[in-house]
Design an enzyme around this catalytic site. Structure first.
Site, PDB file in Angstrom:
ATOM      1  N   SER A   1       0.821  -1.200   0.000  1.00 13.36           N
ATOM      2  CA  SER A   1       0.000   0.000   0.000  1.00 13.36           C
ATOM      3  C   SER A   1       0.857   1.253   0.000  1.00 13.36           C
ATOM      4  O   SER A   1       1.959   1.283   0.559  1.00 13.36           O
ATOM      5  CB  SER A   1      -0.903   0.012   1.241  1.00 13.36           C
ATOM      6  OG  SER A   1      -1.527   1.275   1.413  1.00 13.36           O
TER       7      SER A   1
ATOM      8  N   HIS B   1     -13.568  -1.394  -0.677  1.00 11.64           N
ATOM      9  CA  HIS B   1     -12.480  -1.029   0.245  1.00 11.64           C
ATOM     10  C   HIS B   1     -12.644  -1.733   1.599  1.00 11.64           C
ATOM     11  O   HIS B   1     -12.367  -1.163   2.653  1.00 11.64           O
ATOM     12  CB  HIS B   1     -12.429   0.484   0.447  1.00 11.64           C
ATOM     13  CG  HIS B   1     -11.044   1.015   0.658  1.00 11.64           C
ATOM     14  ND1 HIS B   1     -10.293   1.566  -0.354  1.00 11.64           N
ATOM     15  CD2 HIS B   1     -10.261   1.086   1.763  1.00 11.64           C
ATOM     16  CE1 HIS B   1      -9.115   1.960   0.121  1.00 11.64           C
ATOM     17  NE2 HIS B   1      -9.076   1.671   1.404  1.00 11.64           N
TER      18      HIS B   1
ATOM     19  N   THR C   1      -6.160   3.216  -7.147  1.00 15.29           N
ATOM     20  CA  THR C   1      -7.311   3.147  -6.252  1.00 15.29           C
ATOM     21  C   THR C   1      -8.218   4.364  -6.419  1.00 15.29           C
ATOM     22  O   THR C   1      -7.743   5.500  -6.391  1.00 15.29           O
ATOM     23  CB  THR C   1      -6.842   3.025  -4.785  1.00 15.29           C
ATOM     24  OG1 THR C   1      -6.073   1.818  -4.660  1.00 15.29           O
ATOM     25  CG2 THR C   1      -8.020   2.964  -3.834  1.00 15.29           C
TER      26      THR C   1
ATOM     27  N   LYS D   1      -8.729  -0.263  -8.775  1.00 16.05           N
ATOM     28  CA  LYS D   1      -9.266  -0.869  -7.551  1.00 16.05           C
ATOM     29  C   LYS D   1     -10.353   0.029  -6.961  1.00 16.05           C
ATOM     30  O   LYS D   1     -10.137   1.228  -6.796  1.00 16.05           O
ATOM     31  CB  LYS D   1      -8.151  -1.070  -6.530  1.00 16.05           C
ATOM     32  CG  LYS D   1      -8.584  -1.726  -5.228  1.00 16.05           C
ATOM     33  CD  LYS D   1      -7.387  -1.895  -4.305  1.00 16.05           C
ATOM     34  CE  LYS D   1      -7.738  -2.647  -3.039  1.00 16.05           C
ATOM     35  NZ  LYS D   1      -8.680  -1.895  -2.172  1.00 16.05           N
TER      36      LYS D   1
ATOM     37  N   TYR E   1      -2.385   5.654  -4.221  1.00 14.76           N
ATOM     38  CA  TYR E   1      -3.304   6.770  -4.028  1.00 14.76           C
ATOM     39  C   TYR E   1      -2.746   7.962  -4.801  1.00 14.76           C
ATOM     40  O   TYR E   1      -1.550   8.259  -4.711  1.00 14.76           O
ATOM     41  CB  TYR E   1      -3.419   7.153  -2.554  1.00 14.76           C
ATOM     42  CG  TYR E   1      -4.163   6.172  -1.692  1.00 14.76           C
ATOM     43  CD1 TYR E   1      -5.492   5.861  -1.934  1.00 14.76           C
ATOM     44  CD2 TYR E   1      -3.541   5.566  -0.603  1.00 14.76           C
ATOM     45  CE1 TYR E   1      -6.182   4.964  -1.129  1.00 14.76           C
ATOM     46  CE2 TYR E   1      -4.217   4.674   0.208  1.00 14.76           C
ATOM     47  CZ  TYR E   1      -5.535   4.372  -0.056  1.00 14.76           C
ATOM     48  OH  TYR E   1      -6.209   3.489   0.733  1.00 14.76           O
TER      49      TYR E   1
END
Length: 423
Positions: free
Chosen positions: A138, A302, A188, A278, A162
């Site tokens: 992540s 999520h 994402t 995602k 992100y």
């Protein structure tokens, strides 16, 4: 009726009947061996982890309905096995996004992972590499891109991105992941703002942990966690360590409500590998994304941590597969707690699945060995379910093997109930 014949037991026969189990002296191995399901690992994790850290993993947004419904959807299925079709050996391997995976699931991206247990992403990446499945780091992970590569040098590493307010930060992460040999990027899209994770607010969740009377009382029976926390490197977002600022500032920077298709196009131009989106939650968005050339989509809410009452990914799966499954890779996460959930998802058309909490429960229960145990439990459940269905390969799984039972049925605007055929 003749009386039962009795005799004195012979010592040799007693030894054959009474085999004493050798005691396991390794406490970690003993407790992990006793865990037969992911739910068992969750119980151990809750016992060994401070409340704030456990609740960050275990909890979801607001009333936690999205998570509960996602898990319920997997329970509300009926399998249809084929009889007299031998499946003595099963092949659980698959090809996904240009590479192989020994199992039809990989490890999903999770933030703050070293807060759960000090080995963090290193344990996840190492276990994934040993099992031959992908590991996803992540943006908000607590181990750097380069250290994850070192922990899983020969395996498949994916990076979850992100798009931040300061776009150059995101662009730099993309370049670093590419340079480290990560082969897939998860772009994402379901986090324009942070969801209302009420457990975290009630617990005063922060890094470093806030010390209150309740925190200290909760920590007393868990000294091992605090010893690890205090004697290992400082907890931070390792991928963002050069950006400065507090954790709160980094979180705010990581979620940007202005993210758009233009950002996707820019990231696509920077990334040399496969790119998947995602957080997709409807059919129309699935079509648009495939038209723009992405390699795949991940149906996800999520883990229930963003919009509560969001669509259920497993319920979306059949229609999305019908619309775009021939043109792109459709994957799914959220709610997976059993290998049978994974088998059902594959049967309904998913090319691959991702586990988040299931992996973290294992991590909290026993570090790297706990993650190994998570993978082994799911592997065993997948294999057993496939054999009971009478299928030897994942390719043999079809929608006919599964019926999705209906619990939440949409209602028409006039108050009438819509039938399954009319939706």
């Amino acid at each position: 009726m003749s009386p039962v014949k009795r005799q004195l037991p012979k010592p040799g026969e007693l030894l054959e009947l009474m085999q004493f189990k050798k005691p396991e002296l390794d406490a970690r191995k003993r407790r992990l061996d006793a865990a037969l399901t992911i739910a068992d690992l969750r119980v151990i994790a809750k016992r060994r982890t401070p409340k704030a850290a456990f609740d960050y993993t275990d909890g979801a947004a607001e009333g936690e309905l999205s998570l509960a419904r996602a898990r319920q959807a997997f329970q509300d299925i009926e399998f249809h096995p084929d009889i007299l079709r031998p499946a003595a050996e099963v092949d659980m391997s698959t090809e996904i996004l240009g590479g192989s995976s020994a199992l039809p699931f990989g490890i999903a991206p999770t933030g703050f992972t070293r807060l759960m247990q000090t080995e963090g992403e290193t344990a996840g990446a190492g276990a994934a590499g040993a099992a031959g499945i992908p590991f996803t780091l992540s943006t908000l992970g607590t181990t750097s891109i380069e250290d994850v590569k070192a922990a899983n040098p020969n395996g498949r590493n994916w990076f979850q991105l992100y798009v931040m307010r300061e776009r150059e930060i995101s662009y730099g992460l993309v370049r670093r992941a590419a340079a480290a040999g990560f082969d897939t990027l998860q772009f994402t899209v379901d986090t324009p703002v942070a969801g209302a994770r009420l457990r975290d607010k009630r617990n005063g969740f922060s890094i470093p942990p806030q010390l209150t009377a309740g925190t200290i009382i909760n920590a007393i029976p868990r000294p091992w966690w605090w010893i690890d926390f205090l004697t290992t490197p400082k907890l931070e977002f390792a991928s963002l360590s050069t950006t400065g600022g507090t954790v709160g500032e980094l979180l705010n920077a990581a979620m940007d409500p202005t993210i758009s298709y233009d950002d996707l196009d820019v990231i696509r131009s920077l990334w040399p590998g496969k790119i998947v989106v995602k957080g997709v939650q409807n059919v129309e968005d699935s079509k648009r994304l495939i038209d723009r050339g992405v390699d795949g989509i991940i149906l996800s809410n999520h883990g229930g941590r963003q919009l509560d009452r969001a669509p259920i990914p497993f319920h979306l799966l059949p229609e999305v597969v019908r619309e775009v499954g021939k043109d792109a890779t459709v994957m799914i996460d959220t709610g997976i707690m059993n290998g049978a959930d994974i088998v059902a998802a594959v049967a309904m058309g998913a090319k691959f699945t991702l586990i988040g909490r299931a992996y973290l429960y294992g991590l909290m229960a026993g570090g790297r060995q706990g993650v190994d145990r998570t993978i082994e439990i799911l592997r065993t459940e997948i294999e057993r379910t496939m054999k009971l269905l009478g299928v030897s390969t994942l390719a043999e799984l079809e929608p006919r093997h599964v019926t999705q039972l209906e619990r939440l049925v949409p209602r028409a605007s006039n108050g009438g109930v819509l039938s399954a055929a009319s939706r």
